[in-house]
Design a protein around this motif. Structure first.
Motif, PDB file in Angstrom:
ATOM      1  N   ASN A 143     -15.942 -18.502 -18.223  1.00  0.00           N
ATOM      2  CA  ASN A 143     -15.828 -19.822 -17.628  1.00  0.00           C
ATOM      3  C   ASN A 143     -16.991 -20.058 -16.683  1.00  0.00           C
ATOM      4  N   ASN A 144     -17.728 -21.154 -16.893  1.00  0.00           N
ATOM      5  CA  ASN A 144     -18.917 -21.418 -16.103  1.00  0.00           C
ATOM      6  C   ASN A 144     -18.618 -21.693 -14.635  1.00  0.00           C
ATOM      7  N   SER A 145     -17.326 -21.984 -14.303  1.00  0.00           N
ATOM      8  CA  SER A 145     -16.968 -22.230 -12.909  1.00  0.00           C
ATOM      9  C   SER A 145     -16.835 -20.929 -12.126  1.00  0.00           C
ATOM     10  N   ASN A 146     -16.772 -19.816 -12.811  1.00  0.00           N
ATOM     11  CA  ASN A 146     -16.658 -18.521 -12.164  1.00  0.00           C
ATOM     12  C   ASN A 146     -18.048 -17.950 -11.883  1.00  0.00           C
ATOM     13  N   PRO A 147     -18.148 -17.028 -10.900  1.00  0.00           N
ATOM     14  CA  PRO A 147     -19.442 -16.386 -10.654  1.00  0.00           C
ATOM     15  C   PRO A 147     -19.896 -15.608 -11.894  1.00  0.00           C
ATOM     16  N   GLN A 148     -21.194 -15.536 -12.084  1.00  0.00           N
ATOM     17  CA  GLN A 148     -21.703 -14.719 -13.180  1.00  0.00           C
ATOM     18  C   GLN A 148     -21.340 -13.268 -12.923  1.00  0.00           C
ATOM     19  N   ARG A 149     -21.089 -12.554 -14.027  1.00  0.00           N
ATOM     20  CA  ARG A 149     -20.695 -11.149 -13.906  1.00  0.00           C
ATOM     21  C   ARG A 149     -21.829 -10.248 -14.380  1.00  0.00           C
ATOM     22  N   LEU A 150     -22.227  -9.356 -13.495  1.00  0.00           N
ATOM     23  CA  LEU A 150     -23.197  -8.309 -13.806  1.00  0.00           C
ATOM     24  C   LEU A 150     -22.436  -7.014 -13.965  1.00  0.00           C
ATOM     25  N   ILE A 151     -22.538  -6.401 -15.150  1.00  0.00           N
ATOM     26  CA  ILE A 151     -21.887  -5.106 -15.390  1.00  0.00           C
ATOM     27  C   ILE A 151     -22.947  -4.013 -15.397  1.00  0.00           C
ATOM     28  N   LEU A 152     -22.725  -3.001 -14.583  1.00  0.00           N
ATOM     29  CA  LEU A 152     -23.555  -1.807 -14.573  1.00  0.00           C
ATOM     30  C   LEU A 152     -22.783  -0.733 -15.343  1.00  0.00           C
ATOM     31  N   LEU A 155     -25.929  -7.403 -18.429  1.00  0.00           N
ATOM     32  CA  LEU A 155     -25.490  -6.015 -18.615  1.00  0.00           C
ATOM     33  C   LEU A 155     -26.655  -5.073 -18.378  1.00  0.00           C
ATOM     34  N   SER A 156     -26.401  -4.020 -17.612  1.00  0.00           N
ATOM     35  CA  SER A 156     -27.382  -2.965 -17.390  1.00  0.00           C
ATOM     36  C   SER A 156     -26.817  -1.658 -17.919  1.00  0.00           C
ATOM     37  N   LEU A 157     -27.487  -1.092 -18.898  1.00  0.00           N
ATOM     38  CA  LEU A 157     -27.031   0.148 -19.545  1.00  0.00           C
ATOM     39  C   LEU A 157     -27.803   1.352 -19.004  1.00  0.00           C
ATOM     40  N   ASP A 158     -27.076   2.314 -18.462  1.00  0.00           N
ATOM     41  CA  ASP A 158     -27.674   3.576 -18.039  1.00  0.00           C
ATOM     42  C   ASP A 158     -26.631   4.672 -18.233  1.00  0.00           C
ATOM     43  N   VAL A 159     -26.216   4.826 -19.497  1.00  0.00           N
ATOM     44  CA  VAL A 159     -25.130   5.761 -19.827  1.00  0.00           C
ATOM     45  C   VAL A 159     -25.640   7.113 -20.304  1.00  0.00           C
ATOM     46  N   GLY A 160     -26.968   7.304 -20.282  1.00  0.00           N
ATOM     47  CA  GLY A 160     -27.515   8.594 -20.664  1.00  0.00           C
ATOM     48  C   GLY A 160     -27.414   8.875 -22.153  1.00  0.00           C
ATOM     49  N   SER A 161     -27.430  10.148 -22.479  1.00  0.00           N
ATOM     50  CA  SER A 161     -27.382  10.592 -23.873  1.00  0.00           C
ATOM     51  C   SER A 161     -26.499  11.821 -23.965  1.00  0.00           C
ATOM     52  N   GLN A 171     -40.219  -4.500 -19.543  1.00  0.00           N
ATOM     53  CA  GLN A 171     -39.340  -4.879 -18.434  1.00  0.00           C
ATOM     54  C   GLN A 171     -37.968  -4.195 -18.529  1.00  0.00           C
ATOM     55  N   HIS A 172     -37.835  -3.341 -19.531  1.00  0.00           N
ATOM     56  CA  HIS A 172     -36.577  -2.631 -19.822  1.00  0.00           C
ATOM     57  C   HIS A 172     -35.450  -3.592 -20.190  1.00  0.00           C
ATOM     58  N   ARG A 173     -35.831  -4.629 -20.902  1.00  0.00           N
ATOM     59  CA  ARG A 173     -34.891  -5.620 -21.422  1.00  0.00           C
ATOM     60  C   ARG A 173     -34.783  -5.438 -22.930  1.00  0.00           C
ATOM     61  N   SER A 174     -33.571  -5.547 -23.443  1.00  0.00           N
ATOM     62  CA  SER A 174     -33.349  -5.414 -24.885  1.00  0.00           C
ATOM     63  C   SER A 174     -34.232  -6.393 -25.642  1.00  0.00           C
ATOM     64  N   VAL A 175     -34.845  -5.922 -26.725  1.00  0.00           N
ATOM     65  CA  VAL A 175     -35.722  -6.796 -27.511  1.00  0.00           C
ATOM     66  C   VAL A 175     -34.920  -7.761 -28.368  1.00  0.00           C
ATOM     67  N   SER A 176     -33.621  -7.537 -28.502  1.00  0.00           N
ATOM     68  CA  SER A 176     -32.798  -8.430 -29.320  1.00  0.00           C
ATOM     69  C   SER A 176     -31.867  -9.316 -28.487  1.00  0.00           C
ATOM     70  N   HIS A 177     -31.498  -8.861 -27.277  1.00  0.00           N
ATOM     71  CA  HIS A 177     -30.549  -9.599 -26.453  1.00  0.00           C
ATOM     72  C   HIS A 177     -31.065  -9.597 -25.010  1.00  0.00           C
ATOM     73  N   PRO A 178     -31.700 -10.687 -24.568  1.00  0.00           N
ATOM     74  CA  PRO A 178     -32.350 -10.704 -23.255  1.00  0.00           C
ATOM     75  C   PRO A 178     -31.406 -10.579 -22.066  1.00  0.00           C
ATOM     76  N   VAL A 228     -29.337  -8.200 -21.794  1.00  0.00           N
ATOM     77  CA  VAL A 228     -29.024  -6.767 -21.707  1.00  0.00           C
ATOM     78  C   VAL A 228     -30.279  -6.005 -21.299  1.00  0.00           C
ATOM     79  N   PHE A 229     -30.141  -5.178 -20.290  1.00  0.00           N
ATOM     80  CA  PHE A 229     -31.214  -4.292 -19.843  1.00  0.00           C
ATOM     81  C   PHE A 229     -30.744  -2.849 -20.025  1.00  0.00           C
ATOM     82  N   ALA A 230     -31.690  -1.940 -20.142  1.00  0.00           N
ATOM     83  CA  ALA A 230     -31.326  -0.528 -20.311  1.00  0.00           C
ATOM     84  C   ALA A 230     -32.416   0.353 -19.726  1.00  0.00           C
TER      85      ALA A 230
END
Length: 373
Positions: free
Chosen positions: A2-11, A105-111, A269-276, A278-280
């Motif tokens: 919902n655009n009335s809600n704050p944007q959500r950043l997931i780490l 979304l910021s992905l840093d889940v390792g390997s 910039q560590h941004r997904s080349v397919s989905h801007p 999403v960062f990783a």
């Protein structure tokens, strides 16, 4: 969402790069809702793992408590694992099947440790990753070695991680179980691939000095130990695997662009080349413009860039992470001694360990609890 809600950043994940994001959030106000997803409240600092094994640090000295960091960052913490991502739909799935929407979304889940060739070893096998499992199991191995004279510990992996594991294990067991045999198996790529010849010579000499037997061959796990490509068979009481990395299996089911091995493709910039949106950073990703070794060094240095780009407002320009041409590696060798590797330059001694100890402790102090903003 919902655009009335704050944007959500997931780490997603509390890896080394994500620590910089939490630190930036603790210092800079954001109107976004921030959620940190992590399997547990502690993040082990991998650079101090060999020192902990060798008995130089307590566990609390080399792990970071994410709960106060999240609190000071204004982040809600969810203790779970990511099990899937639908980037086009802007949501991810947790281990319990529930889903969370995100705007960023910021992905840093390792390997994971790639143990494909060793799986047949079954319960003898202990991969170094995930770190939390390794840390939980290592005291049991030390205890088992003290109870069985002639205990044989095999470390598979000739890179920096495997070499440090072998040195740390030898030092720890030399005190409590002196009759334990420690063996290091490097693949046909040799010892410490990517490091200078001088570093390799120093490591070989120290392995011999510490009584660690070195084999250079391909290895295949079985129910009793490992078979070598030379035809030899080595029985083992325990096999520690530091055999390179592989991405988490669930990444194969995502719609993110990935390389041939399954790592998330990102730009400078560590941004997904397919989905801007999403960062990783860290071991979960692969740069499209430059080849980066899978090292905590780059995850740490990419962290501030990741933090800036995630918090950039509006049309603010994104930063590029420009890796250094040469990285400094300080390899612990068991006692309070280490080998330095920097391009073609190498050195060793107690002073190198003190240098490494100072750097590691400075890193840990950096990510202590911050005053409320």
């Amino acid at each position: 969402m919902n655009n009335s809600n704050p944007q959500r950043l997931i780490l997603a994940g509390g890896g080394h790069a994500q620590l910089s994001v939490l630190r930036a959030l603790a210092r800079q106000h954001t109107d976004r809702e921030v959620v940190l997803i992590t399997p547990g409240r502690y993040q082990m600092y991998s650079g101090m793992l060999p020192g902990w094994m060798a008995g130089h640090y307590t566990l609390d000295e080399c792990r970071i408590d994410l709960l106060p960091l999240a609190e000071q960052a204004g982040a809600r913490i969810i203790q779970s694992r990511v099990a899937g991502i639908a980037a086009t739909e802007n949501n991810l799935q947790l281990a319990d099947g529930s889903r969370l929407d995100f705007d960023l979304l910021s992905l840093d889940v390792g390997s994971e440790t790639d143990t494909a060739r060793l799986q047949a070893a079954g319960e003898l096998l202990l991969p170094v990753k995930p770190l939390e499992n390794f840390v939980a199991q290592w005291p049991r191995i030390v205890q088992d070695a003290t109870r069985k004279p002639g205990y044989r510990l095999i470390v598979v992996g000739g890179g920096a991680a495997g070499v440090e594991l072998a040195f740390a294990a030898r030092h720890a067991l030399a005190i409590r179980a002196p009759r334990t045999e420690v063996i290091l198996i490097a693949s046909d790529q040799g010892l410490l691939p990517g490091h200078a010849a001088g570093v390799k010579r120093r490591a070989r000499a120290l392995l011999h000095q510490r009584g660690i037997v070195l084999y250079q061959a391909q290895s295949l796990g079985d129910g009793d130990g490992v078979k070598l490509s030379t035809g030899a068979h080595l029985t083992a009481d325990c096999i520690l695997a530091a055999t390179g990395a592989r991405p988490a299996p669930w990444l194969a089911q995502t719609d993110l662009a990935r390389d041939e091995r399954g790592y998330v493709l990102v730009d400078a910039q560590h941004r997904s080349v397919s989905h801007p949106q999403v960062f990783a950073a860290g071991d979960v990703c692969m740069r499209t413009d430059v080849q980066l070794p899978r090292s905590g060094v780059h995850a740490v240095f990419a962290g501030p860039v990741l933090a800036h780009n995630l918090l950039a407002a509006g049309d603010a320009p994104l930063l590029r992470y420009r890796p250094r041409h040469k990285s400094l590696y300080l390899l612990a060798t068991g006692p309070r001694h280490a080998v330095a590797s920097w391009g073609a330059v190498s050195a060793q001694g107690g002073w190198v360990w003190r240098w490494k100890n100072w750097i590691d402790r400075r890193f840990m102090r950096k990510y202590g609890t911050y005053p409320a903003r």
